[in-house]
Design an enzyme around this catalytic site. Sequence first.
Site, mmCIF file in Angstrom:
data_model
loop_
_atom_site.group_PDB
_atom_site.id
_atom_site.type_symbol
_atom_site.label_atom_id
_atom_site.label_comp_id
_atom_site.label_asym_id
_atom_site.label_seq_id
_atom_site.Cartn_x
_atom_site.Cartn_y
_atom_site.Cartn_z
ATOM 1 N N MET A 31 0.838 -1.195 0.000
ATOM 2 C CA MET A 31 0.000 0.000 0.000
ATOM 3 C C MET A 31 0.878 1.253 0.000
ATOM 4 O O MET A 31 0.437 2.336 0.382
ATOM 5 C CB MET A 31 -0.955 -0.002 1.193
ATOM 6 C CG MET A 31 -1.991 -1.106 1.122
ATOM 7 S SD MET A 31 -3.511 -0.764 2.052
ATOM 8 C CE MET A 31 -2.860 -0.546 3.696
ATOM 9 N N LEU A 34 6.802 2.666 1.500
ATOM 10 C CA LEU A 34 7.728 1.540 1.595
ATOM 11 C C LEU A 34 8.815 1.786 2.631
ATOM 12 O O LEU A 34 9.264 2.912 2.830
ATOM 13 C CB LEU A 34 8.377 1.267 0.233
ATOM 14 C CG LEU A 34 7.443 0.948 -0.940
ATOM 15 C CD1 LEU A 34 8.257 0.438 -2.129
ATOM 16 C CD2 LEU A 34 6.375 -0.063 -0.558
ATOM 17 N N GLY A 37 11.256 -3.315 5.432
ATOM 18 C CA GLY A 37 10.521 -4.572 5.348
ATOM 19 C C GLY A 37 10.066 -4.860 3.926
ATOM 20 O O GLY A 37 10.199 -5.984 3.424
ATOM 21 N N HIS A 38 9.524 -3.832 3.250
ATOM 22 C CA HIS A 38 9.136 -4.005 1.851
ATOM 23 C C HIS A 38 10.358 -4.269 0.976
ATOM 24 O O HIS A 38 10.309 -5.103 0.060
ATOM 25 C CB HIS A 38 8.419 -2.751 1.341
ATOM 26 C CG HIS A 38 7.146 -2.438 2.038
ATOM 27 N ND1 HIS A 38 7.000 -1.348 2.879
ATOM 28 C CD2 HIS A 38 5.943 -3.065 2.038
ATOM 29 C CE1 HIS A 38 5.769 -1.311 3.343
ATOM 30 N NE2 HIS A 38 5.107 -2.340 2.860
ATOM 31 N N GLY A 152 4.723 -10.524 3.678
ATOM 32 C CA GLY A 152 5.434 -10.570 4.946
ATOM 33 C C GLY A 152 4.701 -11.402 5.980
ATOM 34 O O GLY A 152 3.465 -11.391 6.057
ATOM 35 N N ASP A 155 2.079 -9.926 8.855
ATOM 36 C CA ASP A 155 0.631 -10.026 8.680
ATOM 37 C C ASP A 155 0.277 -11.503 8.522
ATOM 38 O O ASP A 155 -0.135 -11.958 7.454
ATOM 39 C CB ASP A 155 0.190 -9.220 7.460
ATOM 40 C CG ASP A 155 0.486 -7.742 7.626
ATOM 41 O OD1 ASP A 155 -0.136 -7.111 8.499
ATOM 42 O OD2 ASP A 155 1.358 -7.220 6.906
ATOM 43 N N LEU A 189 8.882 -3.573 11.710
ATOM 44 C CA LEU A 189 8.739 -2.474 10.766
ATOM 45 C C LEU A 189 7.303 -2.405 10.254
ATOM 46 O O LEU A 189 6.693 -3.417 9.929
ATOM 47 C CB LEU A 189 9.694 -2.656 9.590
ATOM 48 C CG LEU A 189 11.182 -2.474 9.877
ATOM 49 C CD1 LEU A 189 11.991 -2.637 8.593
ATOM 50 C CD2 LEU A 189 11.453 -1.107 10.485
ATOM 51 N N SER A 190 6.781 -1.189 10.190
ATOM 52 C CA SER A 190 5.428 -0.950 9.705
ATOM 53 C C SER A 190 5.354 0.470 9.169
ATOM 54 O O SER A 190 6.002 1.380 9.708
ATOM 55 C CB SER A 190 4.405 -1.130 10.836
ATOM 56 O OG SER A 190 3.131 -0.648 10.448
#
Length: 337
Positions: A31, A34, A37-38, A152, A155, A189-190
């Site tokens: 979404m 970034l 983590g992405h 990931g 989630d 990470l978020s």
Amino acid sequence: MTTPTPPVLLRTAGELHARVRRGRRAVVMTMGALHEGHATLIRTARDIAGPDGEVVVTVFVNPLQFGAGEDLDRYPRTLDADLEIAGRAGADAVFAPAVDEVYPGGEPQVRVTAGPMGGRLEGASRPGHFDGMLTVVAKLLHLTRPDLALYGQKDAQQLALIRRMVRDLNFGVEIVGVPTVREEDGLALSSRNRYLSTAERRTALALSQALFAGLDRHAAQEALCARAREVPATQARAEALSALGESRAAADAHAVATSAPGSATAVRDAARLVLDDAARATPPLELDYLALVDPSDFTEIGDDHTGEAVLAVAARVGATRLIDNVHLTFGPLGAAS
């Protein structure tokens, strides 16, 4: 050092379908906003697809995933920065469609439903969230037509539902789960971490600390089970307790001493102690749920459970809602996992 080639920005399904396929196509759905983590997902996709394959990153803030009172309008949109991060990580193309490109007829009348698993944990806290998530994932899988898609493990429930949908509806795509990426202090990470103030971030660390406390408890219990085959149970319990460290509260240690080896209850209790402390912090942590579940259907497990499990937590700190989880394996009573 060579400068990575910027990814091609695609805005429409027509532009995406006009690309000449080469090798295996891997897709990473995001979404936007970034972070590392992405980037880890994209690098993993690059490694799997290989130099002759193609990595496509999707950037789409899906309105169907946001319920009333959630942060759709507040959710960060940083496409220029996203393109740079995606390019450095090895993406060949970024598909960033507008809402009316993904939902040309407006809000879809036909959707994917998440079933019973979609009503648990995150689904109970965010009604309709997983139906919206699966609907857009199904659409993006059709639009991007990948050989594999990477998600990931942070989630975990989302990943389990996507795997179930792909299996049940015969999508013919490989789903790859990638381990959670954490800050040095353990915070997962978020994209929502950027909302946290300095004080809120300190409180938010309780999520990962609670999960790690549960892992510590589990490791001690599994060690106890392994040692029980070789030494008297009383000695094994003492050794297992020492592994928890003297800093644990007396009540915490007593819970281990009196719980059955492999006890799911003791793992939950160890995690909850940390969260209870954070609830008294300033600012406080507001717990949504703490659950130890079977990863196949996200139902709570009992003390007789053996095999894989997920310890999951969701909480709000200030205006920001965060989730995290860890995976663990319970061995049979009297045996190591």
